[in-house]
Design a protein around this motif. Sequence first.
Motif, PDB file in Angstrom:
ATOM      1  N   GLU A   1       0.828  -1.201   0.000  1.00  9.52           N
ATOM      2  CA  GLU A   1       0.000   0.000   0.000  1.00  9.52           C
ATOM      3  C   GLU A   1       0.861   1.248   0.000  1.00  9.52           C
ATOM      4  O   GLU A   1       0.997   1.933   1.003  1.00  9.52           O
ATOM      5  CB  GLU A   1      -0.914   0.008   1.223  1.00  9.52           C
TER       6      GLU A   1
ATOM      7  N   THR B   1       1.115   3.369  -3.233  1.00 11.82           N
ATOM      8  CA  THR B   1       0.802   4.287  -4.319  1.00 11.82           C
ATOM      9  C   THR B   1      -0.700   4.456  -4.463  1.00 11.82           C
ATOM     10  O   THR B   1      -1.442   3.484  -4.473  1.00 11.82           O
ATOM     11  CB  THR B   1       1.380   3.758  -5.646  1.00 11.82           C
ATOM     12  N   SER B   2      -1.155   5.690  -4.590  1.00 11.95           N
ATOM     13  CA  SER B   2      -2.577   5.946  -4.754  1.00 11.95           C
ATOM     14  C   SER B   2      -3.052   5.454  -6.112  1.00 11.95           C
ATOM     15  O   SER B   2      -2.504   5.839  -7.136  1.00 11.95           O
ATOM     16  CB  SER B   2      -2.849   7.450  -4.628  1.00 11.95           C
TER      17      SER B   2
ATOM     18  N   VAL C   1      -5.715   2.919  -2.118  1.00  7.15           N
ATOM     19  CA  VAL C   1      -4.279   3.178  -2.137  1.00  7.15           C
ATOM     20  C   VAL C   1      -3.615   1.807  -2.249  1.00  7.15           C
ATOM     21  O   VAL C   1      -3.719   0.995  -1.334  1.00  7.15           O
ATOM     22  CB  VAL C   1      -3.804   3.907  -0.869  1.00  7.15           C
TER      23      VAL C   1
ATOM     24  N   ARG D   1       4.097  11.526  -1.725  1.00  4.63           N
ATOM     25  CA  ARG D   1       3.179  10.442  -2.071  1.00  4.63           C
ATOM     26  C   ARG D   1       2.400   9.970  -0.838  1.00  4.63           C
ATOM     27  O   ARG D   1       1.198   9.704  -0.904  1.00  4.63           O
ATOM     28  CB  ARG D   1       3.937   9.273  -2.693  1.00  4.63           C
ATOM     29  N   GLN D   2       3.091   9.863   0.286  1.00  4.17           N
ATOM     30  CA  GLN D   2       2.420   9.403   1.498  1.00  4.17           C
ATOM     31  C   GLN D   2       1.361  10.396   1.966  1.00  4.17           C
ATOM     32  O   GLN D   2       0.281  10.001   2.413  1.00  4.17           O
ATOM     33  CB  GLN D   2       3.454   9.154   2.600  1.00  4.17           C
TER      34      GLN D   2
ATOM     35  N   ASP E   1      -1.521   9.862  -0.315  1.00  5.65           N
ATOM     36  CA  ASP E   1      -2.201   8.610   0.015  1.00  5.65           C
ATOM     37  C   ASP E   1      -3.109   8.776   1.239  1.00  5.65           C
ATOM     38  O   ASP E   1      -4.265   8.337   1.249  1.00  5.65           O
ATOM     39  CB  ASP E   1      -1.184   7.505   0.300  1.00  5.65           C
TER      40      ASP E   1
ATOM     41  N   THR F   1      -6.115  10.786   0.401  1.00  6.06           N
ATOM     42  CA  THR F   1      -7.067   9.988  -0.366  1.00  6.06           C
ATOM     43  C   THR F   1      -7.898   9.084   0.540  1.00  6.06           C
ATOM     44  O   THR F   1      -9.134   9.037   0.431  1.00  6.06           O
ATOM     45  CB  THR F   1      -6.318   9.116  -1.401  1.00  6.06           C
TER      46      THR F   1
ATOM     47  N   ARG G   1      -8.231  14.656   0.183  1.00  7.18           N
ATOM     48  CA  ARG G   1      -7.268  14.708  -0.912  1.00  7.18           C
ATOM     49  C   ARG G   1      -6.916  16.147  -1.287  1.00  7.18           C
ATOM     50  O   ARG G   1      -5.744  16.463  -1.546  1.00  7.18           O
ATOM     51  CB  ARG G   1      -7.831  13.973  -2.133  1.00  7.18           C
TER      52      ARG G   1
END
Length: 310
Positions: free
Chosen positions: A25, A27-28, A45, A147-148, A151, A154, A159
């Motif tokens: 887990e 990458t979105s 994710v 990225r985290q 994620d 999201t 978001r």
Amino acid sequence: MSRRTPRLFAAALAVGALLLGGCAEKTSTGTPADGGSGAGFPASVGKLTLEKRPERIVSLGPTPTEMLFAVGAGKQVTAVDDQSNHPPEAPRTDLSGYQPNAEAVAARNPDLVVISDNLNKIAEQLVALKIPVLQVPAATTLDDTYRQLTDLGTLTGHRAEADAVVRKMKDDIAALTKDLPKRTEKLTYYHELGPELYSATSKTFIGTIYALAGLTNIADASDADGKNGGYPQLSQEVIVKANPDFVFLADTKCCKQNSDTVKARTGWAGITAVRNNQIVALDDDIASRWGPRVVDLLRVIVDATAKVPA
């Protein structure tokens, strides 16, 4: 005091091993959630999909906690581990991130658990209990941090807020680095994790932050083969011979190090950093985490080095 630093060093190496092992887990891939509206669900994710916005989040790690609050999900966080001390309003408990206990976490009735390290195979234990888990392992680059944050935004229904945090971080970093002085020779530095002289090389996340400020790391030669995972233990002789322009102390809280304790070390009086009073005390927490406050760390580094004439 002396026992704490090796523990942190061991934890850093464990984090590195987790990074090499990877995590599903990371990458979105799902539909972005609208900022704070609760829309955008199901949200995914990687392999993790949440059907609805989580309202009882447990965070087992200081950096995930900071990130969750930064993206606007703080009100959804119902419990954090005993090391999560920022922001102050985080609901700190006796839950351990070092020795996580699945039953203790499950007793909090979470609908999402966010972890940094999969110690004690806590992820597998929680999944077996039908509790969704997202791992946000230690970053190796700023892109990992961005990225985290995305994620977490999201998965929590924030978001838009997460995107705004990332944009601000990028803008702030660009502003801090755009007017760095042009030097014929780069300034050198020693980053201290503890008085046992453990340090971090340029290949680590913390090393990439110093690189943004245009500094050269004296620890790199001590881990050229990477056998220490980017965290070598230096010797007094190596540091004195390298003669760093700056000493940055990331052990001010844990180990009570400061400019006076450094100046009192045998053989250090002739080091440029000591002679020129270029010993910089850092906040241990900020210097060991990879969340939004890395901008604050970079600012301290840039401000300190900017005082040296080009």
